[in-house]
Motif scaffolding. Structure first.
Motif, PDB file in Angstrom:
ATOM      1  N   ILE A  52      80.179  50.569  79.522  1.00 36.89           N
ATOM      2  CA  ILE A  52      80.349  49.202  78.751  1.00 36.89           C
ATOM      3  C   ILE A  52      79.269  48.443  79.170  1.00 36.89           C
ATOM      4  CG2 ILE A  52      81.816  47.594  78.191  1.00 36.89           C
ATOM      5  CD1 ILE A  52      84.275  49.339  78.611  1.00 36.89           C
ATOM      6  N   SER A  53      78.464  48.014  78.457  1.00 34.27           N
ATOM      7  CA  SER A  53      77.302  46.805  78.789  1.00 34.27           C
ATOM      8  C   SER A  53      78.033  45.411  78.988  1.00 34.27           C
ATOM      9  CB  SER A  53      76.344  46.793  77.685  1.00 34.27           C
ATOM     10  OG  SER A  53      75.492  45.725  77.876  1.00 34.27           O
ATOM     11  N   PRO A  54      77.388  44.613  80.060  1.00 31.14           N
ATOM     12  CA  PRO A  54      77.817  43.493  80.342  1.00 31.14           C
ATOM     13  C   PRO A  54      77.692  42.491  78.899  1.00 31.14           C
ATOM     14  CG  PRO A  54      76.489  44.364  82.119  1.00 31.14           C
ATOM     15  CD  PRO A  54      76.380  45.009  81.137  1.00 31.14           C
ATOM     16  N   ARG A  55      76.987  42.797  78.195  1.00 25.93           N
ATOM     17  CA  ARG A  55      76.768  42.035  76.940  1.00 25.93           C
ATOM     18  C   ARG A  55      78.079  41.867  75.981  1.00 25.93           C
ATOM     19  NH1 ARG A  55      71.626  44.580  73.548  1.00 25.93           N
ATOM     20  NH2 ARG A  55      70.601  45.303  75.380  1.00 25.93           N
ATOM     21  N   HIS A  67      89.999  52.310  66.760  1.00 23.66           N
ATOM     22  CA  HIS A  67      88.527  51.624  67.189  1.00 23.66           C
ATOM     23  C   HIS A  67      87.519  53.027  67.049  1.00 23.66           C
ATOM     24  CE1 HIS A  67      89.279  47.717  68.150  1.00 23.66           C
ATOM     25  NE2 HIS A  67      90.166  47.879  68.979  1.00 23.66           N
ATOM     26  N   VAL A  68      87.956  54.256  67.267  1.00 21.59           N
ATOM     27  CA  VAL A  68      87.007  55.112  67.185  1.00 21.59           C
ATOM     28  C   VAL A  68      86.576  55.246  65.828  1.00 21.59           C
ATOM     29  CG1 VAL A  68      86.653  57.866  67.381  1.00 21.59           C
ATOM     30  CG2 VAL A  68      87.666  56.441  69.308  1.00 21.59           C
ATOM     31  N   ALA A 124      79.173  49.592  65.932  1.00 22.15           N
ATOM     32  CA  ALA A 124      79.879  50.841  66.304  1.00 22.15           C
ATOM     33  C   ALA A 124      79.939  51.089  67.962  1.00 22.15           C
ATOM     34  CB  ALA A 124      79.038  52.124  66.014  1.00 22.15           C
ATOM     35  N   TYR A 125      78.956  50.537  68.671  1.00 18.84           N
ATOM     36  CA  TYR A 125      79.144  50.701  70.058  1.00 18.84           C
ATOM     37  C   TYR A 125      80.275  49.769  70.619  1.00 18.84           C
ATOM     38  CZ  TYR A 125      77.622  49.850  74.882  1.00 18.84           C
ATOM     39  OH  TYR A 125      77.657  49.724  76.355  1.00 18.84           O
ATOM     40  N   ARG A 126      80.278  48.677  70.111  1.00 18.28           N
ATOM     41  CA  ARG A 126      81.419  47.803  70.395  1.00 18.28           C
ATOM     42  C   ARG A 126      82.724  48.571  70.105  1.00 18.28           C
ATOM     43  NH1 ARG A 126      82.559  42.254  69.548  1.00 18.28           N
ATOM     44  NH2 ARG A 126      82.457  42.479  67.190  1.00 18.28           N
ATOM     45  N   HIS A 127      82.878  49.006  68.909  1.00 25.18           N
ATOM     46  CA  HIS A 127      84.243  49.915  68.715  1.00 25.18           C
ATOM     47  C   HIS A 127      84.648  50.906  69.679  1.00 25.18           C
ATOM     48  CE1 HIS A 127      85.971  48.022  65.127  1.00 25.18           C
ATOM     49  NE2 HIS A 127      84.944  47.748  64.781  1.00 25.18           N
ATOM     50  N   PHE A 128      83.759  51.762  70.160  1.00 22.94           N
ATOM     51  CA  PHE A 128      83.685  52.718  70.981  1.00 22.94           C
ATOM     52  C   PHE A 128      84.237  52.302  72.468  1.00 22.94           C
ATOM     53  CE2 PHE A 128      80.781  55.097  67.979  1.00 22.94           C
ATOM     54  CZ  PHE A 128      81.867  55.911  67.187  1.00 22.94           C
ATOM     55  N   CYS A 129      83.590  51.139  72.832  1.00 21.68           N
ATOM     56  CA  CYS A 129      83.804  50.760  74.111  1.00 21.68           C
ATOM     57  C   CYS A 129      85.156  50.015  74.012  1.00 21.68           C
ATOM     58  CB  CYS A 129      82.791  49.556  74.367  1.00 21.68           C
ATOM     59  SG  CYS A 129      81.203  50.298  74.887  1.00 21.68           S
ATOM     60  N   ALA A 130      85.536  49.499  73.048  1.00 21.17           N
ATOM     61  CA  ALA A 130      86.981  48.987  72.947  1.00 21.17           C
ATOM     62  C   ALA A 130      88.032  50.119  73.066  1.00 21.17           C
ATOM     63  CB  ALA A 130      87.336  48.161  71.366  1.00 21.17           C
ATOM     64  N   TRP A 176      81.645  60.536  72.864  1.00 21.03           N
ATOM     65  CA  TRP A 176      80.783  60.942  72.008  1.00 21.03           C
ATOM     66  C   TRP A 176      80.102  59.824  71.132  1.00 21.03           C
ATOM     67  CZ3 TRP A 176      80.636  60.792  66.713  1.00 21.03           C
ATOM     68  CH2 TRP A 176      79.676  61.689  66.102  1.00 21.03           C
ATOM     69  N   GLY A 177      80.843  58.936  70.652  1.00 16.54           N
ATOM     70  CA  GLY A 177      80.547  57.746  69.778  1.00 16.54           C
ATOM     71  C   GLY A 177      79.463  56.931  70.612  1.00 16.54           C
ATOM     72  N   VAL A 178      79.629  56.557  71.753  1.00 15.09           N
ATOM     73  CA  VAL A 178      78.728  55.811  72.578  1.00 15.09           C
ATOM     74  C   VAL A 178      77.449  56.448  72.588  1.00 15.09           C
ATOM     75  CG1 VAL A 178      78.354  54.940  74.779  1.00 15.09           C
ATOM     76  CG2 VAL A 178      80.603  54.508  73.758  1.00 15.09           C
ATOM     77  N   VAL A 179      77.425  57.816  73.045  1.00 16.65           N
ATOM     78  CA  VAL A 179      76.221  58.449  72.969  1.00 16.65           C
ATOM     79  C   VAL A 179      75.339  58.380  71.833  1.00 16.65           C
ATOM     80  CG1 VAL A 179      75.169  60.806  73.536  1.00 16.65           C
ATOM     81  CG2 VAL A 179      77.186  59.954  74.926  1.00 16.65           C
TER      82      VAL A 179
END
Length: 599
Positions: free
Chosen positions: A57-60, A90-91, A106-112, A125-128
């Protein structure tokens, strides 16, 4: 599939130190000789530590609110293994944004989802996939997600193997279904063997799970081949489009299927048969920013300039509202930058340079903090946004525009704060060379223009030597667009120099303008064209100077087919038709021109 995964992940350098199946241990070099000595295996390398979920999860994202569902009526339905329904939601929202063309969201949802369930395989998988072409500071997050995905799959496969062997193994949590582990395998194939192999992996999985349309969409996305230099679809492109056509035949209003088809078709030379689908997409999923941008692209390519401007405006406003609600800056909203730049290009297409330049000025005024310079939105602002006004003025090319274009370029002193964070200065300098040469042409100093043109060529050679450094900085796409634009500009410039010389010596202008035209292909990634003047316009000027109005008509009609209703094509076509003696047709084009300008 277990042993295939072990071997594949080992090749990625992400697996533990387990030996590959069937590989006998090698004797140690320190083993003593003699009949009593036994081969001593080399000690296994220490397993690569599996990073914690925080590494994904990015600090952003730290201070951003929890992402909310986007207005996509239907997504892809897949059974997601997770400990909490919120993580599953979220996925699924992440997958919808992924196929909708909004990778950051999409990245935000996968991190959530991962914050709720750190062992959700499909969230990894989604983050990748969302970070498949990441900005430099997001590479560690993708790597961590890939490492954790490998670990989860290995543990899941171990559970399956224990059950097959009748072993009693305490299982605290199910780690993905066979289908979910297959998704992980296919994306790992991409990183090991490339897009074609990944497409084949998704094809095989789709054959086993025929009721999952997402697998076929991914097969098409990874397998597409694009279009050749003549605008013809490659065999792989035809195959990818056929896959999606077959899916749409069964479900013609599925928004993600529509978007998948339109996205891989976006670079085709003729989009007249696809506009209805782009319009339908925004009817079944209204208000979604990436879909509105996609619609604008298709409307403009079909010559519907007012509709394109409206679609880009709506996309920009949707992105703007999203930034306001989330606190995300322009640096992380590349979609807004694309839509605004494309809106300015569309305004210029209808001859509304005043509003086009106003948009360009507003985009160029957005500050880019140096520490954010390598983010995608920031890159677009630095490479595209800060040169947009200059490129619009180069297209218009009225008396005085060259000086205005030079003045609109970013000042060198203002770029010092970025140091080595961006290579966009190469683009600025290349455009400056071209403009200084144009200035000399206007002054009738053709020898000096030629000298500057030669210096521009050397600049291009030096720029090409920085290709590797640009890739490390994560600016490869922006650099390639700029490099290609400068290549076209250099050819155009030499043609302009030839045209400004003696009439009997202008023959070489044809070759230069033709070379520029041959390199001017449709922009990729739904970007507006970097060179805003169709090169058919330059060839039309050449033929008119040679006194061959009929040839001018032919090349300009070709331009009208590719850049429908562009005023720079229409105005030249009207003059060529009149010169060729086709008064009635010239009047018709004149009426069309006035209509385009007034709409």
């Amino acid at each position: 599939m277990k042993y295939h995964l072990v071997a594949l992940f080992a090749s990625l350098g992400l697996a533990t130190a387990a030996d590959k199946p069937g590989q006998a241990p090698k004797p140690s070099a320190d083993a003593k000789p003699g009949p009593a000595a036994k081969p001593v295996a080399k000690p296994e390398a220490a397993p690569i530590p599996v990073p914690g979920v925080d590494a994904v999860i990015s600090p952003r994202l730290k201070n951003l609110p929890e992402p909310t569902p986007e207005p996509i009526a239907r997504g892809f339905v897949i059974a997601v293994t997770a400990s909490d329904p919120r993580a599953q939601k979220h996925v699924l929202d992440g997958i919808a944004n992924l196929h909708g063309g909004w990778d950051f969201e999409a990245y935000r949802h996968f991190c959530a989802a991962l914050q709720i369930d750190p062992e959700c395989l499909m969230a990894h998988w989604g983050v990748v996939v969302a970070l498949i072409d990441p900005e430099p500071d997001l590479v560690p997050m993708r790597t961590a997600a890939l490492q954790r995905m490998v670990d989860l799959v290995s543990r899941g496969e171990a559970q399956v193997e224990a059950e097959r062997n009748g072993e009693k193994k305490e299982v605290t949590k199910e780690i993905g279904t066979e289908l979910e582990r297959s998704y992980a395998y296919a994306i790992a194939v991409f990183f090991d063997k490339g897009a074609a192999a990944a497409a084949d992996a998704f094809r095989k999985i789709a054959e086993k799970f025929p009721n999952d349309p997402q697998l076929k969409v991914l097969q098409a996305a990874f397998g597409r081949g694009g279009y050749d230099d003549e605008g013809q679809a490659t065999p792989d492109q035809v195959k990818a489009e056929t896959i999606l056509e077959e899916l749409l035949a069964k479900d013609p209003d599925h928004p993600l299927l529509l978007r998948a088809f339109l996205a891989i078709r976006a670079e085709a030379p003729d989009l007249r048969g696809d506009l209805a689908r782009a319009q339908r997409l925004c009817q079944v999923a209204p208000g979604y920013a990436p879909f509105l941008h996609l619609l604008g692209h298709y409307e403009l390519r079909n010559g519907n300039i007012p509709q394109a401007i409206e679609a880009f405006s709506q996309a920009g406003e949707a992105y703007r509202q999203w930034m306001k609600a989330t606190g995300v800056t322009h640096s992380d909203c590349p979609g807004w930058v694309k839509s605004e730049c494309y809106r300015a290009a569309a305004l210029a297409t209808k001859g509304d340079y005043a509003n086009a330049l106003a948009v360009a000025k507003a985009v160029a005024a957005i500050e880019v903090p140096p520490e954010e310079a390598r983010r995608e939105g920031a890159q677009l602002l630095l490479w595209e946004g800060r040169t947009l006004a200059t490129r619009l003025l180069m297209r218009r090319n009225l008396p005085g525009d060259t000086a205005l274009a030079i003045a609109a370029l970013p000042k060198p002193d203002a770029q010092k704060i970025y140091e080595k964070r961006t290579h966009s200065i190469w683009f600025y300098q290349g455009l400056a060379f071209a403009l200084e040469a144009r200035k000399k042409i206007d002054e009738g100093k053709l020898d000096e223009a030629r000298q500057i043109s030669s210096a521009m060529t050397l600049h291009g050679q030096r720029m090409s030597e920085n290709r590797d450094a640009v890739a490390v900085a994560g600016e490869r796409s922006a650099w390639m667009r700029a490099f290609k634009a400068l290549d076209i500009t250099a050819s155009e410039l030499l043609g302009m120099i030839a045209m400004a010389g003696k009439k009997e010596d202008i023959g070489s202008a044809f070759n230069w303008f033709r070379a520029a035209l041959d390199h001017q292909t449709p922009a990729s990634m739904l970007m507006p064209p970097t060179i805003l003047l169709p090169m058919q316009a330059r060839l039309g000027e050449y033929y008119m100077a040679k006194g061959d109005a009929n040839a001018a008509v032919d090349i300009l009609i070709e331009g009208q087919g590719r850049y429908t209703n562009d005023v720079e094509i229409l105005s030249r076509l009207q003059k060529a038709l009149a010169k060729a003696g086709h008064k009635e047709q010239a009047d018709e084009i004149g009426a069309d021109l006035e209509k385009v300008k007034s709409e």
